[in-house]
Design a protein around this motif. Structure first.
Motif, mmCIF file in Angstrom:
data_model
loop_
_atom_site.group_PDB
_atom_site.id
_atom_site.type_symbol
_atom_site.label_atom_id
_atom_site.label_comp_id
_atom_site.label_asym_id
_atom_site.label_seq_id
_atom_site.Cartn_x
_atom_site.Cartn_y
_atom_site.Cartn_z
ATOM 1 N N THR A 1 0.839 -1.203 0.000
ATOM 2 C CA THR A 1 0.000 0.000 0.000
ATOM 3 C C THR A 1 0.872 1.250 0.000
ATOM 4 O O THR A 1 0.601 2.222 -0.719
ATOM 5 C CB THR A 1 -0.919 0.019 1.241
ATOM 6 O OG1 THR A 1 -1.715 -1.163 1.249
ATOM 7 C CG2 THR A 1 -1.825 1.242 1.226
ATOM 8 N N ARG B 1 1.211 4.167 -2.990
ATOM 9 C CA ARG B 1 1.054 5.592 -2.677
ATOM 10 C C ARG B 1 2.283 6.393 -3.092
ATOM 11 O O ARG B 1 2.169 7.459 -3.714
ATOM 12 C CB ARG B 1 0.807 5.763 -1.178
ATOM 13 C CG ARG B 1 0.527 7.215 -0.755
ATOM 14 C CD ARG B 1 0.603 7.362 0.747
ATOM 15 N NE ARG B 1 1.974 7.163 1.218
ATOM 16 C CZ ARG B 1 2.302 7.037 2.499
ATOM 17 N NH1 ARG B 1 1.361 7.040 3.424
ATOM 18 N NH2 ARG B 1 3.573 6.874 2.860
ATOM 19 N N GLN C 1 2.710 9.399 -5.935
ATOM 20 C CA GLN C 1 3.012 10.761 -5.499
ATOM 21 C C GLN C 1 4.392 11.252 -5.935
ATOM 22 O O GLN C 1 4.669 12.450 -5.848
ATOM 23 C CB GLN C 1 2.911 10.854 -3.970
ATOM 24 C CG GLN C 1 1.503 10.642 -3.426
ATOM 25 C CD GLN C 1 1.446 10.685 -1.911
ATOM 26 O OE1 GLN C 1 2.478 10.734 -1.243
ATOM 27 N NE2 GLN C 1 0.240 10.659 -1.365
#
Length: 210
Positions: free
Chosen positions: A64, A68, A72
């Motif tokens: 996870t 992310r 980003q």
């Protein structure tokens, strides 16, 4: 290609891959239950359940975090992937060694204990491969992960059929999963390396953040 089409292609690839993978699994289970019998398949189930439980601990939400961070930080994907992949290798080795050590003190027979060692290697490869799968998802190229996965599962099934036809012993049957997962992670590595340079990496800032 538009974002919507990329998502649609990713989804279709996953669905098709899951269907074919399920078919392979059904064939494997049918083959093994007939060959191993009740007692033998019971051992097989215990081994998978035990190793599978410990494999969950190799995640710790890292995938996870990877998804992310990749989303980003478009310009640092190589650094992020390599550091998290290295981190998972170390974490997986530690967890699996602990799992193997504890299994030796449990009330299992020698066949199950040896089987746990063999399947731990197979699950270790599978765990590391999931890092590449997350990367392919981020790149909207999940079909590459599906191809690698199906190639590995197809090889495993072929080896299981061959082992059964040769009346191989229990441990040799389990070794089929190691070879299948080796092909899987090797292809995933090649696909990922074609997009970025995959290597071991250690960046204290990234590791602290993980």
């Amino acid at each position: 290609m538009s974002y919507t089409k990329k998502v649609a292609n990713n989804t279709i690839s996953q669905v098709v891959g899951r269907i074919i993978s399920t078919i392979f699994s059904i064939i494997s289970v049918n083959l093994l239950t007939r060959y191993l019998g009740v007692e033998g398949y019971g051992r097989y189930t215990v081994i998978f359940a035990y190793v599978g439980f410990w494999t969950v601990l190799t995640d710790f939400g890292i995938l996870t975090i990877l998804n992310r961070e990749l989303a980003q930080n478009e310009t640092e994907k190589e650094k992020i992937l390599n550091n998290i992949w290295t981190f998972r290798i170390i974490l997986s080795v530690v967890v699996i060694l602990v799992a193997i050590l504890i299994s030796q003190f449990l009330n299992y027979d020698a066949t199950v204990k040896n089987g746990i060692i063999i399947m731990s290697v197979a699950f270790f490869l599978q765990t590391l491969n999931m890092t590449f799968i997350s990367f392919f998802q981020n790149q909207f190229q999940i079909y590459k992960g599906v191809i690698a996965d199906l190639a590995g599962k197809a090889l495993t099934l072929i080896l299981l059929v061959l082992a059964v036809s040769l009346k191989a012993n229990f441990n040799l049957l389990l070794t089929s999963y190691i070879l299948g997962n080796l092909i899987n992670i090797y292809l995933s590595y090649l696909f990922a390396n074609a997009l970025i340079r995959v290597r071991l990496a250690y960046n204290i800032t990234i590791w602290k953040k993980i």
